[in-house]
Design a protein around this motif. Structure first.
Motif, PDB file in Angstrom:
ATOM      1  N   ALA A 215       1.052 -16.933   1.763  1.00 20.59           N
ATOM      2  CA  ALA A 215       1.172 -17.868   2.750  1.00 20.59           C
ATOM      3  C   ALA A 215       0.241 -17.922   3.830  1.00 20.59           C
ATOM      4  CB  ALA A 215       2.741 -17.873   3.162  1.00 20.59           C
ATOM      5  N   GLY A 216       0.065 -16.857   4.249  1.00 24.93           N
ATOM      6  CA  GLY A 216      -1.155 -16.736   5.242  1.00 24.93           C
ATOM      7  C   GLY A 216      -2.422 -17.046   5.049  1.00 24.93           C
ATOM      8  N   LEU A 217      -2.703 -17.004   3.585  1.00 24.57           N
ATOM      9  CA  LEU A 217      -3.783 -17.624   2.942  1.00 24.57           C
ATOM     10  C   LEU A 217      -4.006 -19.031   2.940  1.00 24.57           C
ATOM     11  CD1 LEU A 217      -4.538 -14.533   0.503  1.00 24.57           C
ATOM     12  CD2 LEU A 217      -5.931 -15.133   2.936  1.00 24.57           C
TER      13      LEU A 217
ATOM     14  N   ARG B 146      -3.712   0.679   1.662  1.00 29.66           N
ATOM     15  CA  ARG B 146      -2.704   1.707   1.452  1.00 29.66           C
ATOM     16  C   ARG B 146      -1.329   1.122   1.565  1.00 29.66           C
ATOM     17  NH1 ARG B 146      -5.297   7.909   2.535  1.00 29.66           N
ATOM     18  NH2 ARG B 146      -6.706   7.655   0.631  1.00 29.66           N
ATOM     19  N   ARG B 147      -1.313   0.623   3.061  1.00 31.58           N
ATOM     20  CA  ARG B 147       0.054   0.056   3.421  1.00 31.58           C
ATOM     21  C   ARG B 147       0.588  -1.043   2.727  1.00 31.58           C
ATOM     22  NH1 ARG B 147       3.739   0.134   6.894  1.00 31.58           N
ATOM     23  NH2 ARG B 147       4.737  -1.846   7.847  1.00 31.58           N
ATOM     24  N   LEU B 148      -0.384  -1.901   2.315  1.00 31.20           N
ATOM     25  CA  LEU B 148      -0.067  -3.074   1.556  1.00 31.20           C
ATOM     26  C   LEU B 148       0.208  -2.705   0.212  1.00 31.20           C
ATOM     27  CD1 LEU B 148       0.293  -6.170   1.248  1.00 31.20           C
ATOM     28  CD2 LEU B 148      -2.123  -6.312   0.305  1.00 31.20           C
ATOM     29  N   ASP B 149      -0.246  -1.814  -0.349  1.00 26.01           N
ATOM     30  CA  ASP B 149       0.103  -1.496  -1.639  1.00 26.01           C
ATOM     31  C   ASP B 149       1.412  -0.667  -1.599  1.00 26.01           C
ATOM     32  OD1 ASP B 149      -0.795  -0.576  -4.639  1.00 26.01           O
ATOM     33  OD2 ASP B 149      -0.508   1.421  -3.876  1.00 26.01           O
ATOM     34  N   PHE B 150       1.853   0.032  -0.765  1.00 26.96           N
ATOM     35  CA  PHE B 150       2.944   0.822  -0.463  1.00 26.96           C
ATOM     36  C   PHE B 150       4.035  -0.463  -0.354  1.00 26.96           C
ATOM     37  CE2 PHE B 150       6.430   1.943   2.608  1.00 26.96           C
ATOM     38  CZ  PHE B 150       6.949   2.888   1.965  1.00 26.96           C
ATOM     39  N   LEU B 151       3.873  -1.543   0.372  1.00 23.60           N
ATOM     40  CA  LEU B 151       4.911  -2.383   0.804  1.00 23.60           C
ATOM     41  C   LEU B 151       4.880  -3.193  -0.722  1.00 23.60           C
ATOM     42  CD1 LEU B 151       3.974  -3.745   4.211  1.00 23.60           C
ATOM     43  CD2 LEU B 151       5.978  -2.376   3.764  1.00 23.60           C
ATOM     44  N   LEU B 152       4.189  -3.611  -1.349  1.00 27.64           N
ATOM     45  CA  LEU B 152       4.265  -4.364  -2.469  1.00 27.64           C
ATOM     46  C   LEU B 152       4.993  -3.622  -3.465  1.00 27.64           C
ATOM     47  CD1 LEU B 152       0.650  -5.963  -2.793  1.00 27.64           C
ATOM     48  CD2 LEU B 152       2.998  -7.117  -2.375  1.00 27.64           C
ATOM     49  N   GLY B 153       5.169  -2.281  -3.426  1.00 30.48           N
ATOM     50  CA  GLY B 153       5.659  -1.563  -4.403  1.00 30.48           C
ATOM     51  C   GLY B 153       7.500  -1.188  -4.172  1.00 30.48           C
ATOM     52  N   LEU B 154       7.734  -1.777  -2.938  1.00 33.36           N
ATOM     53  CA  LEU B 154       9.093  -1.505  -2.726  1.00 33.36           C
ATOM     54  C   LEU B 154      10.142  -2.761  -3.237  1.00 33.36           C
ATOM     55  CD1 LEU B 154       8.888  -1.115   1.158  1.00 33.36           C
ATOM     56  CD2 LEU B 154       9.113   0.695  -0.358  1.00 33.36           C
ATOM     57  N   PRO B 155      11.155  -2.108  -3.787  1.00 32.14           N
ATOM     58  CA  PRO B 155      12.279  -3.184  -4.204  1.00 32.14           C
ATOM     59  C   PRO B 155      12.555  -4.133  -3.352  1.00 32.14           C
ATOM     60  CG  PRO B 155      12.685  -0.926  -4.833  1.00 32.14           C
ATOM     61  CD  PRO B 155      11.611  -0.792  -3.912  1.00 32.14           C
TER      62      PRO B 155
ATOM     63  N   VAL C  35      -7.479 -10.051   3.768  1.00 33.62           N
ATOM     64  CA  VAL C  35      -5.965  -9.398   3.897  1.00 33.62           C
ATOM     65  C   VAL C  35      -6.360  -7.999   4.466  1.00 33.62           C
ATOM     66  CG1 VAL C  35      -4.021  -8.906   2.602  1.00 33.62           C
ATOM     67  CG2 VAL C  35      -5.147 -11.055   2.313  1.00 33.62           C
ATOM     68  N   TYR C  36      -7.064  -7.191   3.763  1.00 34.88           N
ATOM     69  CA  TYR C  36      -7.427  -5.748   4.022  1.00 34.88           C
ATOM     70  C   TYR C  36      -7.718  -5.683   5.486  1.00 34.88           C
ATOM     71  CZ  TYR C  36      -6.609  -4.515  -0.916  1.00 34.88           C
ATOM     72  OH  TYR C  36      -6.255  -4.098  -1.943  1.00 34.88           O
ATOM     73  N   SER C  37      -8.531  -6.743   6.200  1.00 32.17           N
ATOM     74  CA  SER C  37      -9.083  -6.596   7.341  1.00 32.17           C
ATOM     75  C   SER C  37      -7.695  -6.747   8.529  1.00 32.17           C
ATOM     76  CB  SER C  37     -10.063  -7.813   7.861  1.00 32.17           C
ATOM     77  OG  SER C  37      -9.257  -8.874   7.784  1.00 32.17           O
ATOM     78  N   LYS C  38      -6.588  -7.076   7.953  1.00 31.74           N
ATOM     79  CA  LYS C  38      -5.430  -7.178   8.866  1.00 31.74           C
ATOM     80  C   LYS C  38      -4.561  -6.216   8.647  1.00 31.74           C
ATOM     81  CE  LYS C  38      -6.241 -12.081   9.714  1.00 31.74           C
ATOM     82  NZ  LYS C  38      -5.645 -13.602   9.396  1.00 31.74           N
ATOM     83  N   MET C  39      -4.517  -5.654   7.217  1.00 30.52           N
ATOM     84  CA  MET C  39      -3.546  -4.736   6.937  1.00 30.52           C
ATOM     85  C   MET C  39      -4.233  -3.672   5.861  1.00 30.52           C
ATOM     86  SD  MET C  39      -0.043  -4.920   4.571  1.00 30.52           S
ATOM     87  CE  MET C  39       0.791  -6.138   5.945  1.00 30.52           C
TER      88      MET C  39
END
Length: 555
Positions: free
Chosen positions: A299-301, A278-287, A271-275
């Motif tokens: 789903a991608g996995l 830090r960006r994933l962590d930010f997105l997961l924290g959004l309401p 996952v980290y190789s594609k994103m």
């Protein structure tokens, strides 16, 4: 025998009669093609193979080996061996010829099934001349005494034999981190006890799906895939190869999955190789958005349908479990050994406590002896080690408790926490004892570290040896190496800050080697072989200890 505790072949016959047309095994055959076998297909092939084995007129309880990667016919051969009244002896598909010869000789195997293999020419030398071989579908090219079609020409066995509960079913040779593997003897009662009680924990049934990819010769895959599928009626999909693994995973979309920590880490690294993390962590924290992002990542996995996700065979970093929780997936820890069918402790959904594995499985008794060793007793504990009554007596107490070799503690609710391996604990030159496993778990939480081994026997202070992940190696080879170096220094300071003074690491050493099964650094279940690591790098330990740098890069 109660309905709650049926034996494997009894359940197999029930499935054969109840839903013969239901899909059971899905085998990729190359080129994107798959072969689907229903319960009737499987039963017919098992019965024909069992009849052929009976016609060999081998003594009852003869040992018959299976050497092959996971496939539908691995399971079919296993069932045929049992139905014919014999004992299956599974071997890892990546053993050396010497190891193959050791197991075949020690087990006195009378026949060998050869399945899907990548390195058969190298392994073939381990099969002694005169030992009959039978090629399964997908077997490599070579000279074999019999092929699967020979067995299938036999009239299917009409009867449905049920071996006695205490009859020996299989001898599982442990991969072992040191020395000659031991042959763990399990009866049909052992397998039936663990499978009957284990499947009740998860509520799985005929509509569920499994992906078989860890070695079937290992107790975890044998129980969680082969036995679980028989006892629940689940469909088993097989992975074709490492290269097609993600395709196979998306095709299966498993609803239940068992993995070792390194597998769950590799998913994360993919996952980290594609994103960027830090960006994933930010997105997961959004309401609102975070939940959808987590589902999209799963789903991608091919993991978006998972209801039961388990991790076992080694400790898993708490940060990794938390990462999956943020994606919306609870990965539960499992604790067990080959010697008790992998059936001992498991985490329950909604009961997660950081650092604790979970409560005992149903019908498992647990005690901690005066040395801190975890000991367990249940109907899943082995009959003993094959041809080794002395080692059996050392491992199973007179009152039937299995000595696990793990140190641990329980809380008031019975949850288990492991604190180290009795045999892995080493003594520094200052006379202080250090348990490496808890330290290794903390170091492994770094996003760029894939494997860790803490050493220190006879040294003034422990050293941490680590192998970088693919992303870490890219960082080390580019302009961001300085940032990675600083990050590792920060990691070491952080970990040491949580350790007692005598446990603190003197240095962190980034080794240039890859630790893999193929080069002997890992067991087939991806556990590090400490003796190999210590013998490979031991000559440098003292020199590394005397260096001034906090983080060293192996030359």
């Amino acid at each position: 025998m109660s309905a709650a505790f049926r034996l494997p072949l009894q359940v197999f016959y029930e499935r054969e009669a109840r839903h013969p047309q239901q899909r059971f095994l899905v085998q990729p055959c190359g080129g994107g093609k798959v072969q689907e076998l229903n319960w009737a297909d499987v039963a017919r092939q098992v019965r024909s193979a069992a009849q052929w084995l009976r016609e060999r007129q081998l003594p009852p309880g003869s040992r018959i080996a299976i050497i092959g990667k996971n496939s539908a016919h691995w399971i079919i051969a296993d069932l045929a061996i049992w139905m014919a009244g014999h004992v299956s002896v599974p071997l890892y598909p990546n053993l050396t010829a010497e190891s193959v010869a050791q197991v075949l000789e020690h087990s006195e195997s009378a026949l060998v099934f050869i399945g899907k293999l990548d390195a058969w020419p190298e392994m073939a030398a381990g099969v002694r001349p005169g030992l009959p071989t039978i090629s399964l579908p997908l077997a490599p090219k070579g000279r074999f005494d019999f092929c699967w079609d020979d067995l299938q020409r036999c009239q299917p066995l009409a009867e449905s034999p049920c071996p006695a509960a205490e009859q020996l079913a299989t001898i599982i040779y442990t991969s072992g981190t040191t020395g000659m593997p031991k042959g763990v003897m399990h009866s049909f009662a052992n397998l039936g006890f663990a499978a009957s009680h284990g499947v009740d924990l998860f509520g799985l049934g005929p509509d569920d799906r499994l992906l078989s990819y860890l070695p079937l010769c290992h107790v975890a895959e044998r129980m969680f895939v082969e036995m679980a599928a028989i006892y629940t009626g689940q469909t088993v999909f097989f992975a074709e190869s490492l290269d097609t693994f993600l395709v196979d995973l998306r095709r299966a979309r498993p609803t239940a999955m068992f993995g070792v920590p390194r597998i769950w880490t590799k998913f994360q690294m993919g996952v980290y190789s594609k994103m960027p993390a830090r960006r994933l962590d930010f997105l997961l924290g959004l309401p609102f958005i975070g939940k959808r992002v987590g589902h999209k990542v799963l789903a991608g996995l091919g993991l978006d349908a998972l209801r039961v996700a388990l991790s076992g065979a080694a400790p898993v970093p708490q940060a990794l479990l938390h990462w999956y929780q943020r994606l919306g997936l609870d990965v539960l820890e499992v604790y067990g050994m080959t010697e008790n069918c992998g059936y001992s402790h498991i985490g329950r959904s909604g009961e997660y406590a950081p650092g604790w594995i979970g409560r005992p499985c149903p019908e498992v008794q647990v005690r901690i002896d005066e040395s801190g060793e975890v000991q367990v007793r249940s109907g899943a504990v082995m009959q003993g080690y094959y041809k080794d009554p002395q080692k059996t007596a050392e491992t199973v107490t007179e009152d039937g408790f299995l000595r696990t070799g793990d140190k641990g503690e329980q809380d008031a609710a019975g949850n288990l926490r492991l604190t180290g391996r009795l045999k892995e604990i080493f003594k520094t030159s200052k006379g202080k004892y250090v348990a490496p496993a808890p330290i290794e778990i903390r170091l492994a939480e770094h996003a760029h570290i894939e494997q860790v081994c803490v050493v220190g026997d006879g040294l003034s202070a422990p050293l941490g040896l680590c192998v970088l992940s693919a992303a870490g190696q890219r960082a080390a080879g580019g302009s961001t190496r300085e940032d990675l170096h600083s990050s590792l220094e920060g990691l070491l300071a952080q970990v040491n800050g949580r350790l007692d003074k005598h446990e603190r690491l003197h240095r962190l050493v980034v080794v240039k080697d890859s630790w893999a099964v193929e080069n002997g650094f890992l067991t087939p279940t991806l556990k590090i072989k400490r003796n190999v690591i210590e013998s490979t790098y031991g000559g440098s330990f003292q020199a590394w200890s005397e260096r001034e740098e906090v983080v060293l890069w192996q030359d």
